[in-house]
Design an enzyme around this catalytic site. Structure first.
Site, PDB file in Angstrom:
ATOM      1  N   ARG A  36       0.821  -1.209   0.000  1.00 60.18           N
ATOM      2  CA  ARG A  36       0.000   0.000   0.000  1.00 60.18           C
ATOM      3  C   ARG A  36       0.860   1.266   0.000  1.00 60.18           C
ATOM      4  O   ARG A  36       0.444   2.293  -0.520  1.00 60.18           O
ATOM      5  CB  ARG A  36      -0.942  -0.004   1.201  1.00 60.18           C
ATOM      6  CG  ARG A  36      -2.136  -0.900   0.954  1.00 60.18           C
ATOM      7  CD  ARG A  36      -3.107  -0.888   2.106  1.00 60.18           C
ATOM      8  NE  ARG A  36      -4.385  -1.455   1.671  1.00 60.18           N
ATOM      9  CZ  ARG A  36      -5.361  -1.808   2.502  1.00 60.18           C
ATOM     10  NH1 ARG A  36      -5.211  -1.648   3.801  1.00 60.18           N
ATOM     11  NH2 ARG A  36      -6.488  -2.321   2.034  1.00 60.18           N
ATOM     12  N   LYS A 201     -13.925 -10.795   7.703  1.00 55.15           N
ATOM     13  CA  LYS A 201     -14.982  -9.816   8.004  1.00 55.15           C
ATOM     14  C   LYS A 201     -16.309 -10.358   7.501  1.00 55.15           C
ATOM     15  O   LYS A 201     -16.875  -9.892   6.509  1.00 55.15           O
ATOM     16  CB  LYS A 201     -14.666  -8.487   7.338  1.00 55.15           C
ATOM     17  CG  LYS A 201     -13.415  -7.831   7.909  1.00 55.15           C
ATOM     18  CD  LYS A 201     -13.083  -6.576   7.141  1.00 55.15           C
ATOM     19  CE  LYS A 201     -11.690  -6.093   7.444  1.00 55.15           C
ATOM     20  NZ  LYS A 201     -11.156  -5.241   6.377  1.00 55.15           N
ATOM     21  N   GLY A 359      -6.464  -5.818   1.572  1.00 45.28           N
ATOM     22  CA  GLY A 359      -5.137  -5.709   2.160  1.00 45.28           C
ATOM     23  C   GLY A 359      -4.509  -7.056   2.456  1.00 45.28           C
ATOM     24  O   GLY A 359      -3.359  -7.312   2.093  1.00 45.28           O
ATOM     25  N   GLY A 383     -13.011  -3.976   0.883  1.00 47.48           N
ATOM     26  CA  GLY A 383     -14.391  -3.537   1.072  1.00 47.48           C
ATOM     27  C   GLY A 383     -14.827  -2.527   0.027  1.00 47.48           C
ATOM     28  O   GLY A 383     -15.939  -2.589  -0.501  1.00 47.48           O
TER      29      GLY A 383
HETATM   30  P1  ADP Z   1      -8.921  -8.606   3.065  1.00 45.17           P
HETATM   31  O1  ADP Z   1      -8.011  -7.750   3.915  1.00 45.17           O
HETATM   32  O2  ADP Z   1      -8.199  -9.247   1.933  1.00 45.17           O
HETATM   33  O3  ADP Z   1     -10.170  -7.875   2.647  1.00 45.17           O
HETATM   34  P2  ADP Z   1     -10.116  -9.769   5.441  1.00 45.17           P
HETATM   35  O4  ADP Z   1      -9.543  -8.650   6.230  1.00 45.17           O
HETATM   36  O5  ADP Z   1     -11.590  -9.861   5.315  1.00 45.17           O
HETATM   37  O6  ADP Z   1      -9.429  -9.822   3.977  1.00 45.17           O
HETATM   38  O7  ADP Z   1      -9.666 -11.163   6.069  1.00 45.17           O
HETATM   39  C1  ADP Z   1      -8.342 -11.536   6.238  1.00 45.17           C
HETATM   40  C2  ADP Z   1      -8.185 -12.475   7.414  1.00 45.17           C
HETATM   41  O8  ADP Z   1      -9.104 -13.561   7.329  1.00 45.17           O
HETATM   42  C3  ADP Z   1      -6.829 -13.098   7.497  1.00 45.17           C
HETATM   43  O9  ADP Z   1      -6.135 -12.517   8.568  1.00 45.17           O
HETATM   44  C4  ADP Z   1      -7.116 -14.591   7.741  1.00 45.17           C
HETATM   45  O10 ADP Z   1      -6.339 -15.139   8.779  1.00 45.17           O
HETATM   46  C5  ADP Z   1      -8.569 -14.585   8.122  1.00 45.17           C
HETATM   47  N1  ADP Z   1      -9.272 -15.867   7.856  1.00 45.17           N
HETATM   48  C6  ADP Z   1      -9.411 -16.505   6.679  1.00 45.17           C
HETATM   49  N2  ADP Z   1     -10.052 -17.681   6.834  1.00 45.17           N
HETATM   50  C7  ADP Z   1     -10.341 -17.797   8.156  1.00 45.17           C
HETATM   51  C8  ADP Z   1     -10.969 -18.796   8.957  1.00 45.17           C
HETATM   52  N3  ADP Z   1     -11.438 -19.924   8.419  1.00 45.17           N
HETATM   53  N4  ADP Z   1     -11.070 -18.567  10.280  1.00 45.17           N
HETATM   54  C9  ADP Z   1     -10.584 -17.436  10.833  1.00 45.17           C
HETATM   55  N5  ADP Z   1      -9.966 -16.449  10.132  1.00 45.17           N
HETATM   56  C10 ADP Z   1      -9.843 -16.628   8.812  1.00 45.17           C
HETATM   57 MG    MG Z   2      -8.108  -7.184   5.988  1.00 51.09          MG
END
Ligand code: ADP
Ligand code: MG
Length: 404
Positions: A36, A201, A359, A383
């Protein structure tokens, strides 16, 4: 029409405040992925070369509206300075004495970074007046505002919305680029069009499904969201992430997908673990028996299983347009990174447009050794990208003149 930097007129000598999204992952105070920061360089270099006095603002993580050393932008200032190849003055507060003197000391072509916006209650306040008051203090530092934090344009926050109203404002180059790619996804995507959702999330992302379903050919569900879907289908999910109050909503999505002929693909197996830690015991289980011995109801699903990963990879590779947001499992623990790794590889093999957003998702693919060149685009926004794809109007873009 989105106002761009050109709309601000001659730049030389101006003080311009630039909202970036420098919300990078940190581990023990060290930056684990600087994607980023790199993404912000195009705009910052352009302004600096034009002789602007640049004041950068950003948030980092979710501190509790008060200073907290764990969320300081100080390590980001240092990395930014290395990447720009010039000093970055770091102000240890956002609108206080330190910020004022950092700004006052700037010469043309010089740059300062102010401390974490979210150390101040006004940044994310729901109360309009409170937000506006904080933004007004930031506005005093500058003659114009450039909004370039694509990852936050879906938020009506002081540094995204109010600041853009208070000063002559324009979108930076990162926002321009991100929008260009997302428009390719929304205006007649080449088909088959697949969206892959994962991450943590859950409640945020469940909401987007309803709007995405009619737009795609396949929707693949992995990550933490998996278990709410599996539970809605009557499976026991142990101690996995679960949004119990969303079960009916999710049942509705499953029914709707069937009705409109969209393939909503759920995992057929999962990696169950004894607990949430890197060295937890773990086993692959079919989704019908996630609560099997030895952990029973204490077991938690931390990754999609290998069969699921293969199936997802097949769908992705057969697609001409793919958007992916959210890791398939807890990829930060190597034992639970395989699902995410397999999916990332499949995206690199798409003959068409592949976009990774978010991210953590972006950090994951870079950790696997992939670069921007392996995908159509790596978006800094998770998001924000999802809301754009849903057809939502994003306040941080609207305020810059953009209309969907
Ligand atoms: P992004 O930042 O790409 O939008 P998120 O912030 O929504 O993604 O989610 C990222 C997190 O989701 C990671 O830290 C990962 O460890 C967690 N995650 C993925 N699968 C699971 C799961 N089955 N249980 C708990 N946490 C999870
Ligand atoms: Mg995230």
């Amino acid at each position: 029409m989105l106002r761009t930097i050109e709309s601000l007129g001659p730049l030389g000598g101006k003080r311009i405040i630039v909202r970036c999204d420098l919300n990078v992952p940190l581990e023990g105070g060290a930056i684990t992925d600087d994607g980023r920061i790199r993404a912000s360089l195009t705009t910052l270099n352009e302004l600096l070369h034009a002789g602007v006095k640049v004041i950068v603002i950003s948030h980092l993580g979710r501190p509790d509206a008060a200073p907290d050393a764990a969320y300081s932008l100080a390590p980001v200032a240092q990395r930014l300075s290395e990447l720009l190849g010039q000093p970055v003055t770091f102000a240890t507060d956002t609108i206080g004495q330190a910020a004022r003197s950092a700004v006052a000391g700037l010469g043309e072509g010089e740059i300062a970074l102010l401390e974490n916006l979210r150390f101040n209650k006004g940044e994310t306040a729901k109360n309009d007046a409170e937000r506006r008051e904080f933004a007004s203090k930031l506005a005093e530092f500058a003659d114009a505002f450039v909004s370039d934090g694509f990852g936050v344009v879906h938020r009506k926050q002081a540094s995204v919305w109010d600041l853009a109203e208070l000063l002559p404002s324009a979108a930076g180059r990162l926002i321009e680029t991100e929008l260009g790619v997302l428009e390719r996804l929304t205006e007649r995507p080449e088909r088959p069009y697949t969206v892959v959702l994962g991450g943590a999330k859950v409640s945020d992302k469940l909401g987007v499904i309803e709007h995405l379903l009619p737009k795609v050919d396949s929707l693949l569900i992995g990550g933490g969201m998996t278990y709410t879907f599996l539970a809605a289908q009557g499976n026991s999910v142990g101690a996995s992430l679960l949004e119990a109050d969303q079960l009916d909503t999710v049942k509705g999505y499953l029914a709707k997908a069937k009705e409109i002929g969209v393939e909503l693909v759920l995992p057929v197996d999962a990696v169950m673990a004894s607990g949430f830690k890197a060295d937890a015991d773990h086993e692959v289980r079919p989704v019908e028996s996630l609560e099997a011995a030895p952990w029973g109801a204490a077991g938690m699903g931390l990754d999609i299983g290998p069969q699921t990963a293969q199936e997802f990879a097949q769908v992705v590779k057969a697609s001409r347009t793919v958007f992916w947001n959210g890791p398939m499992g807890v990829f930060e623990f190597p034992a639970f990174a395989e699902g995410t790794r397999t999916l990332a590889k499949a995206l690199t093999e798409v003959r068409g447009l592949s976009v990774v957003g978010g991210g953590d998702s972006a950090a994951a693919v870079r950790e696997f050794g992939y670069t921007e060149a392996d995908f159509g685009h790596i978006s800094t926004g998770g998001g924000a990208s999802l809301e754009f794809l849903e057809g939502e109007s994003l306040p941080g873009l609207e305020v810059l003149g953009w209309q969907s």
